[in-house]
Design an enzyme around this catalytic site. Structure first.
Site, PDB file in Angstrom:
ATOM      1  N   ASP A 117       0.821  -1.274   0.101  1.00 27.77           N
ATOM      2  CA  ASP A 117       0.100  -0.026  -0.137  1.00 27.77           C
ATOM      3  C   ASP A 117       0.834   1.182  -0.044  1.00 27.77           C
ATOM      4  OD1 ASP A 117      -1.820   2.065   0.262  1.00 27.77           O
ATOM      5  OD2 ASP A 117      -2.938   1.170   2.029  1.00 27.77           O
ATOM      6  N   ASP A 404     -36.181 -30.457   8.718  1.00 27.55           N
ATOM      7  CA  ASP A 404     -36.543 -28.831   8.666  1.00 27.55           C
ATOM      8  C   ASP A 404     -37.992 -28.870   8.568  1.00 27.55           C
ATOM      9  OD1 ASP A 404     -34.001 -27.843   8.017  1.00 27.55           O
ATOM     10  OD2 ASP A 404     -33.806 -28.709   6.063  1.00 27.55           O
ATOM     11  N   ARG A 409     -42.498 -26.441  11.343  1.00 27.03           N
ATOM     12  CA  ARG A 409     -43.632 -26.626  12.020  1.00 27.03           C
ATOM     13  C   ARG A 409     -43.651 -25.843  13.466  1.00 27.03           C
ATOM     14  NH1 ARG A 409     -44.102 -31.349   9.432  1.00 27.03           N
ATOM     15  NH2 ARG A 409     -42.802 -32.550  11.059  1.00 27.03           N
ATOM     16  N   ASN A 472     -39.596 -19.994   5.331  1.00 25.77           N
ATOM     17  CA  ASN A 472     -39.085 -20.284   3.863  1.00 25.77           C
ATOM     18  C   ASN A 472     -39.883 -19.586   2.701  1.00 25.77           C
ATOM     19  OD1 ASN A 472     -37.049 -21.753   4.549  1.00 25.77           O
ATOM     20  ND2 ASN A 472     -37.799 -23.709   3.888  1.00 25.77           N
ATOM     21  N   GLU A 473     -41.134 -19.776   2.482  1.00 23.58           N
ATOM     22  CA  GLU A 473     -41.843 -19.490   1.265  1.00 23.58           C
ATOM     23  C   GLU A 473     -43.363 -19.787   1.491  1.00 23.58           C
ATOM     24  OE1 GLU A 473     -41.791 -23.226   1.602  1.00 23.58           O
ATOM     25  OE2 GLU A 473     -39.803 -22.782   0.482  1.00 23.58           O
ATOM     26  N   ALA A 514     -34.464 -24.054  -0.685  1.00 17.94           N
ATOM     27  CA  ALA A 514     -35.631 -25.002  -0.701  1.00 17.94           C
ATOM     28  C   ALA A 514     -36.467 -25.141  -2.014  1.00 17.94           C
ATOM     29  CB  ALA A 514     -36.376 -24.579   0.456  1.00 17.94           C
TER      30      ALA A 514
END
Length: 622
Positions: A117, A404, A409, A472-473, A514
């Site tokens: 540097d 998972d 859940r 997740n989705e 997923a």
């Protein structure tokens, strides 16, 4: 590196420092020296004063009677020496130039890698603020692999403002002006001098900054790391990410002085040597102070674990029996334990089963990895005394045994933000933290406070007068198989796409590995604030998945009369949606927290899980 090479490199460094210092005499404090010239190879602005310093370095190494590699701030990566200069990619050069024949092996190769540097603290020099200097690191040239910080053998730093010269030889200590240095032993946060750079909105370090006796921001990473080595600073951190060329020499000096420098998770810094590489840096004079800082910046200053909830899938004996072993272990540690109601009921059922010994023997035979833990279990408990429903849990942590699906859940029914620790008893376990064989070692680490809390974003899906959360989705598809739906997708009030498709996936970064990935979506780091919208088998050329900000509101509308759809959250909850009804998807105010004992979590998980079984190993819960 032998003594002759050390002497050679030290002479080069001192010569460079002397010549650059002479050149700077007429430039320091001169506004014209700070005029913009170009964007350097590292992507940052280059001024005149930077170029004159770098040119001197290049000239000296180019005229040397041996070849070497150079990584420098403005010009990038070069191979030079014996009057020649060639632009290269160092990584490609090292990986491709493996000698195969005897003749190739006998040919002279570049001897060193110099990382320079030319002027760290350029703005200070231009304004004549006395905090600017130069850094030179020298690394061995590896064969057949990329060079890393581990290859750095020599480090030299010159503070041009006061003349101090710092140097280190790997394995032989560090010195300032020829005298050994002693780092700070201060471990009381209220007494430390802290140097560094934080990022805006870095709330996790506000306590550290507020607690420290004094905070310094000098604008020169090179010098400030050297100050940790010499004890001028008790600690230094750069959460923006320092360039490797800035820290290569100073890192060695810090370590050889006896101080500590790591990444933000306390892991060893061993980045590849490249003009493009950066690393977050956390340095302290002693291990005690360093550990405190690491915990604070990772938001790890957590209360001691005193209560634990245990949740398990109950459709197979291995999970239930192993959960009993965990229960026993934690009860014996005098912790407050809660069993999720269905698990407590299952344990009572097994306890009364006349075939109990056969069940245990069969489970041991089928799952040898837990055999030694379940061969002598204590069933002399009234498990229902420990039972609570998921929505009643108020523990310091929740241990979840399963895959998972079990984890998804469970977290969806929790009403309190309880950190989740997942033990993989399923097939893949992308969201779980550990495999079953590592359970008790991991629990000991957690109870000793050696864990961090990772936040994951959820989405909230609103339909009519109901709302649902998903980690997740959410998937929208036809209620009847092999039928397409007509969708209108809008983001923040703007219609971005209208299409026919078998379905749509709106995924969080957690869900990007997923169903979203199976449908062709990108893998997204969970730290990224984004949602992914993925059409499933669209009947339209050019339609691709796209990523939007998680601050956005997404609306999905069905446009074809007479066709019903279903929307499914995390594969767990299923509801109907009709023609012209809208689904509104936003970021949930409630986050999910995971307990992590592994610092390198996400990318290692991607590599391990998705490579071991291909697409069948995906965390797919539908």
């Amino acid at each position: 590196m032998n003594q002759d090479d050390i002497n050679l490199c030290r002479n080069i460094a001192t010569t460079v420092f002397e010549k650059v210092e002479n050149l700077l005499e007429g430039q320091v404090g001169n506004p014209k020296a700070g005029e913009f010239v170009k964007i350097g190879a590292d992507g940052t602005p280059t001024s005149y004063i930077d170029i004159i310093a770098e040119d001197e370095v290049i000239k000296l190494l180019k005229d040397a009677d041996f070849e070497s590699y150079l990584i420098s701030e403005e010009i990038g990566e070069l191979k030079l020496g014996k009057g020649k200069q060639e632009s290269i990619s160092l990584s490609e050069e090292l990986l491709n130039n493996v000698p195969k024949t005897r003749k190739e092996k006998e040919q002279e190769k570049p001897k060193f890698i110099f990382l320079i540097d030319p002027l760290d603290g350029t703005s200070n020099a231009i304004k004549n603020i006395p905090a600017y200097g130069m850094s030179i690191a020298v690394a061995n040239v590896p064969e057949g692999r990329e060079a890393t910080l581990d290859d750095v053998q020599l480090g030299f730093v010159k503070n041009y403002a006061n003349g101090n010269f710092y140097e280190a030889i790997k394995g032989n200590g560090a010195k300032r002006n020829g005298e050994p240095m002693t780092p700070s032993s201060e471990a009381d946060l209220t007494k430390i001098s802290l140097g560094g750079f934080t990022k805006s909105k870095t709330l996790s370090v506000s306590k550290l900054v507020d607690t420290a006796r004094r905070m310094r921001v000098l604008g020169s990473v090179v010098l400030e790391l050297a100050y940790v080595a010499s004890g001028k600073y008790d600690a230094f951190l750069d959460l923006r990410g320092s360039r490797i060329i800035d820290i290569a020499a100073s890192k060695l000096i810090v370590e050889e002085a006896g101080a500590i420098v790591t990444d933000k998770y306390g892991e060893k810094l061993n980045s590849r040597l490249s003009i493009y590489e950066k690393a977050v840096v956390v340095s302290a004079g002693n291990p005690d102070l360093h550990n405190q800082i690491i915990k604070i910046i990772n938001n790890d200053e957590l209360e001691k674990i005193q209560s634990v909830a245990i949740v398990s899938r109950v459709d197979e004996y291995k999970s239930v029996l192993f959960s009993l072993k965990i229960f026993e272990t934690l009860v014996n540690k005098n912790l407050e334990i809660v069993l999720e109601s269905s698990l407590a009921e299952k344990l009572e059922e097994i306890k009364e089963d006349p075939e109990l010994h056969k069940i245990i023997a069969k489970t041991m035979n089928e799952t040898p990895e837990i055999a030694k833990h379940i061969e002598s279990l204590n069933f002399n408990y009234n498990f229902m005394d420990y039972a609570k429903e998921l929505n009643e849990l108020r523990s310091d942590m929740a241990i979840i045994l399963g895959g998972d699906g079990t984890l998804l859940r469970t977290q969806n029914q929790l009403t309190k933000e309880i950190p989740i620790f997942g033990i993989n008893m399923g097939t893949v376990g992308f969201l779980t933290e550990i495999e079953v064989e590592n359970t008790f070692e991991a629990l000991d680490a957690i109870l000793d406070g050696e864990w961090s809390k990772e936040k994951r974003t959820q989405i909230i899906i609103s339909h009519e007068n109901q709302s649902f959360r998903a980690l997740n989705e959410v998937v929208i598809m036809t209620a009847r198989p092999a039928k397409m739906l007509h969708y209108e997708i809008s983001v923040d009030g703007e219609v971005v796409e209208e299409l026919r498709a078998d379905g749509l996936i709106i995924s969080t970064p957690s869900g990007s590995t997923a169903y979203s990935m199976s449908a062709g979506g990108p893998i997204v780091d969970p730290k990224v604030g984004a949602f992914i919208i993925v059409p499933i088998c669209p009947y339209k050329l050019g339609v691709r998945p796209f990523v939007v900000s998680d601050a956005s509101e997404i609306r999905i509308k069905l446009l074809k009369r007479g066709k019903k759809a279903i929307f499914v959250m995390d594969g767990q909850v299923q509801k109907e949606v009709n023609y012209m009804e809208e689904l509104i998807i936003k970021k949930s105010e409630k986050d999910v927290y995971f307990m992590r004992i592994n610092k390198k979590y996400f990318y290692k998980k991607v590599k391990d899980k998705l490579n071991e079984g291909g697409l069948d190993s995906i965390n797919r819960v539908l």
